[in-house]
Design a protein around this motif. Sequence first.
Motif, PDB file in Angstrom:
ATOM      1  N   ALA A  49       7.196   2.212 -12.316  1.00 52.59           N
ATOM      2  CA  ALA A  49       8.062   2.228 -11.136  1.00 52.59           C
ATOM      3  C   ALA A  49       7.420   1.501  -9.968  1.00 52.59           C
ATOM      4  CB  ALA A  49       8.386   3.670 -10.746  1.00 52.59           C
ATOM      5  N   VAL A  50       6.094   1.607  -9.831  1.00 50.34           N
ATOM      6  CA  VAL A  50       5.389   0.861  -8.784  1.00 50.34           C
ATOM      7  C   VAL A  50       5.571  -0.638  -9.000  1.00 50.34           C
ATOM      8  CG1 VAL A  50       3.077   0.204  -7.976  1.00 50.34           C
ATOM      9  CG2 VAL A  50       3.683   2.613  -8.197  1.00 50.34           C
ATOM     10  N   THR A  51       5.444  -1.061 -10.242  1.00 51.34           N
ATOM     11  CA  THR A  51       5.625  -2.476 -10.555  1.00 51.34           C
ATOM     12  C   THR A  51       7.034  -2.939 -10.213  1.00 51.34           C
ATOM     13  OG1 THR A  51       4.013  -2.285 -12.347  1.00 51.34           O
ATOM     14  CG2 THR A  51       5.457  -4.214 -12.370  1.00 51.34           C
ATOM     15  N   ALA A  52       8.013  -2.120 -10.551  1.00 54.76           N
ATOM     16  CA  ALA A  52       9.402  -2.472 -10.260  1.00 54.76           C
ATOM     17  C   ALA A  52       9.638  -2.563  -8.753  1.00 54.76           C
ATOM     18  CB  ALA A  52      10.349  -1.446 -10.880  1.00 54.76           C
ATOM     19  N   ALA A  53       9.173  -1.571  -8.005  1.00 43.58           N
ATOM     20  CA  ALA A  53       9.385  -1.572  -6.560  1.00 43.58           C
ATOM     21  C   ALA A  53       8.615  -2.712  -5.899  1.00 43.58           C
ATOM     22  CB  ALA A  53       8.948  -0.236  -5.965  1.00 43.58           C
ATOM     23  N   GLY A  54       7.384  -2.971  -6.368  1.00 47.58           N
ATOM     24  CA  GLY A  54       6.603  -4.066  -5.813  1.00 47.58           C
ATOM     25  C   GLY A  54       7.256  -5.412  -6.055  1.00 47.58           C
ATOM     26  N   GLN A  80       0.968  -7.251  -5.331  1.00 48.30           N
ATOM     27  CA  GLN A  80      -0.471  -7.316  -5.561  1.00 48.30           C
ATOM     28  C   GLN A  80      -1.184  -6.099  -4.968  1.00 48.30           C
ATOM     29  OE1 GLN A  80      -1.999 -11.052  -4.148  1.00 48.30           O
ATOM     30  NE2 GLN A  80      -0.479 -12.260  -5.265  1.00 48.30           N
ATOM     31  N   ILE A  81      -0.865  -5.779  -3.716  1.00 47.86           N
ATOM     32  CA  ILE A  81      -1.518  -4.632  -3.074  1.00 47.86           C
ATOM     33  C   ILE A  81      -1.081  -3.328  -3.717  1.00 47.86           C
ATOM     34  CG2 ILE A  81      -1.794  -3.368  -0.898  1.00 47.86           C
ATOM     35  CD1 ILE A  81      -3.285  -6.003  -1.020  1.00 47.86           C
ATOM     36  N   ALA A  82       0.206  -3.218  -4.049  1.00 51.48           N
ATOM     37  CA  ALA A  82       0.699  -1.996  -4.691  1.00 51.48           C
ATOM     38  C   ALA A  82      -0.035  -1.746  -6.000  1.00 51.48           C
ATOM     39  CB  ALA A  82       2.205  -2.116  -4.940  1.00 51.48           C
ATOM     40  N   THR A  83      -0.276  -2.815  -6.753  1.00 51.24           N
ATOM     41  CA  THR A  83      -0.969  -2.675  -8.031  1.00 51.24           C
ATOM     42  C   THR A  83      -2.408  -2.217  -7.831  1.00 51.24           C
ATOM     43  OG1 THR A  83       0.399  -4.425  -8.989  1.00 51.24           O
ATOM     44  CG2 THR A  83      -1.651  -3.881 -10.138  1.00 51.24           C
ATOM     45  N   ILE A  84      -3.098  -2.801  -6.851  1.00 53.15           N
ATOM     46  CA  ILE A  84      -4.493  -2.418  -6.590  1.00 53.15           C
ATOM     47  C   ILE A  84      -4.587  -0.953  -6.190  1.00 53.15           C
ATOM     48  CG2 ILE A  84      -6.457  -2.775  -5.046  1.00 53.15           C
ATOM     49  CD1 ILE A  84      -5.689  -5.747  -4.990  1.00 53.15           C
ATOM     50  N   VAL A  85      -3.687  -0.521  -5.301  1.00 51.72           N
ATOM     51  CA  VAL A  85      -3.716   0.872  -4.853  1.00 51.72           C
ATOM     52  C   VAL A  85      -3.408   1.816  -6.014  1.00 51.72           C
ATOM     53  CG1 VAL A  85      -2.553   2.562  -3.384  1.00 51.72           C
ATOM     54  CG2 VAL A  85      -3.167   0.336  -2.455  1.00 51.72           C
ATOM     55  N   LYS A  86      -2.414   1.481  -6.816  1.00 50.74           N
ATOM     56  CA  LYS A  86      -2.065   2.341  -7.942  1.00 50.74           C
ATOM     57  C   LYS A  86      -3.183   2.373  -8.981  1.00 50.74           C
ATOM     58  CE  LYS A  86       0.820   4.510  -8.474  1.00 50.74           C
ATOM     59  NZ  LYS A  86       0.942   5.965  -8.263  1.00 50.74           N
ATOM     60  N   VAL A  87      -3.811   1.230  -9.218  1.00 50.51           N
ATOM     61  CA  VAL A  87      -4.931   1.177 -10.149  1.00 50.51           C
ATOM     62  C   VAL A  87      -6.070   2.068  -9.660  1.00 50.51           C
ATOM     63  CG1 VAL A  87      -6.835  -0.337 -10.832  1.00 50.51           C
ATOM     64  CG2 VAL A  87      -4.495  -1.038 -11.254  1.00 50.51           C
ATOM     65  N   THR A  88      -6.322   2.056  -8.361  1.00 47.03           N
ATOM     66  CA  THR A  88      -7.365   2.904  -7.799  1.00 47.03           C
ATOM     67  C   THR A  88      -7.053   4.371  -8.032  1.00 47.03           C
ATOM     68  OG1 THR A  88      -7.766   1.239  -6.096  1.00 47.03           O
ATOM     69  CG2 THR A  88      -8.685   3.416  -5.715  1.00 47.03           C
ATOM     70  N   GLN A  89      -5.800   4.747  -7.847  1.00 46.39           N
ATOM     71  CA  GLN A  89      -5.410   6.127  -8.112  1.00 46.39           C
ATOM     72  C   GLN A  89      -5.559   6.466  -9.590  1.00 46.39           C
ATOM     73  OE1 GLN A  89      -1.427   6.592  -6.531  1.00 46.39           O
ATOM     74  NE2 GLN A  89      -2.205   7.159  -4.519  1.00 46.39           N
ATOM     75  N   ALA A 127       0.826  -1.208   0.000  1.00 47.41           N
ATOM     76  CA  ALA A 127       0.000   0.000   0.000  1.00 47.41           C
ATOM     77  C   ALA A 127       0.860   1.257   0.000  1.00 47.41           C
ATOM     78  CB  ALA A 127      -0.922  -0.006   1.223  1.00 47.41           C
ATOM     79  N   TRP A 128       1.962   1.213   0.719  1.00 49.44           N
ATOM     80  CA  TRP A 128       2.871   2.361   0.766  1.00 49.44           C
ATOM     81  C   TRP A 128       3.523   2.597  -0.588  1.00 49.44           C
ATOM     82  CZ3 TRP A 128       8.252   2.822   3.460  1.00 49.44           C
ATOM     83  CH2 TRP A 128       8.533   4.177   3.704  1.00 49.44           C
TER      84      TRP A 128
END
Length: 384
Positions: free
Chosen positions: A232-237, A246-255, A221-222
């Motif tokens: 970059a989110v995908t790379a860091a996740g 998985q959570i990073a992708t959901i949060v970024k998709v929501t944004q 989430a962070w």
Amino acid sequence: MTTRQHDVHDVRPEPAANPPDAIERRPFSVPGFAGGIAVVLVLGIATHILTEGVPAWTKGTAFGSVAKTIEFPLYAILLGLLGNAVLSATGLRDRLLPGFRTEFFIKTGLVLLGASINFAIIIRAAGPAIAQAVLLISFVFLFTWWVAGKLGVEEKLRALLASAVSICGVSAAIAAAGAVKAKKEDLAYTASLVIVFALPAIFLLPWLAGAFGLSPAVTGAWIGGNIDTTAAVTAAGTIAGEQPLQIATIVKVTQNALLGVAAVLLTLYFAYRVERTTTGGRPSLGALWQRFPKFVLGFLVASVAATIYSQAVPAEVASGTIGIANDLRTWFLIFAFVSIGLEFDASSVRRFGWRPVAAFGAATVANLVIGLGLALLLFSSFTF
């Protein structure tokens, strides 16, 4: 520092020759367009080769572990800037400008991005993901707008900076640029800041999450809420692990899904508040529709269509089709980042000085702190 001639546009409908959602019109010539497209294609292919090849070429070396985490935007920007320097030195850059279609490439890529967003996935984590997205975007956008205003950054650039750092980087900056009718230089400058700040975050946030002992859900989430670009989110996740990814992708998709809302609000604000005070006119619904970034609608339609399609056909068929859309998206975004590098004009952005950088930096720090607090509050009890 600005004049009406250059920065203030009449809110009434304008002639078709100057569409309100365009950042800048450039003279068109067939040879220049063909030559520019050829340069973009060559550099785009080179970007793909480097993205795929560098990790293999450096495997087993000290740089190998770093190379496999580097995403295509870095190679594309660097090659675009290198091509920019070579073309400028040879006097060809201005002739080839018609083929450097950053807007077209990135908007097409963003519409294709919608095809990879399944709203059913968002719904499964809707509560915390949507709450974090709305709260984080609101807090960070308003903070960035405030601090940039205190530093004297003009309003259109403030809109781009605030949208980029609070929502989803270059994608949000594009939406904001269409809504407020910003200049090409403003968008190029904002895109450069996004890349400069996002690259170290790819490595910094997973390391900090480990140092703080954060759970996989909180880590994801962070990362998803704070790194500006989807790549970059995908790379860091990926660095952090499968569950954080998985959570990073959901949060970024929501944004990403909130792009349209942000564009509408910015359109209304600039039409009724900023420009109305200078023109005295009252914008019509037609004028608002003219300046609304239409690609956002394509983004949302693609997302809905992909979700329905995925439910109507076998999983392996849907996966193959969505995979093709994702591959096309990657290519268009590669061409977009190459074009940003090719279009970048250092002399045109020197007028910005240190103030936008300071505002963006302060907003990034605020984003990290607020994002961590919201991630801990909303995802601490989340289980996979």
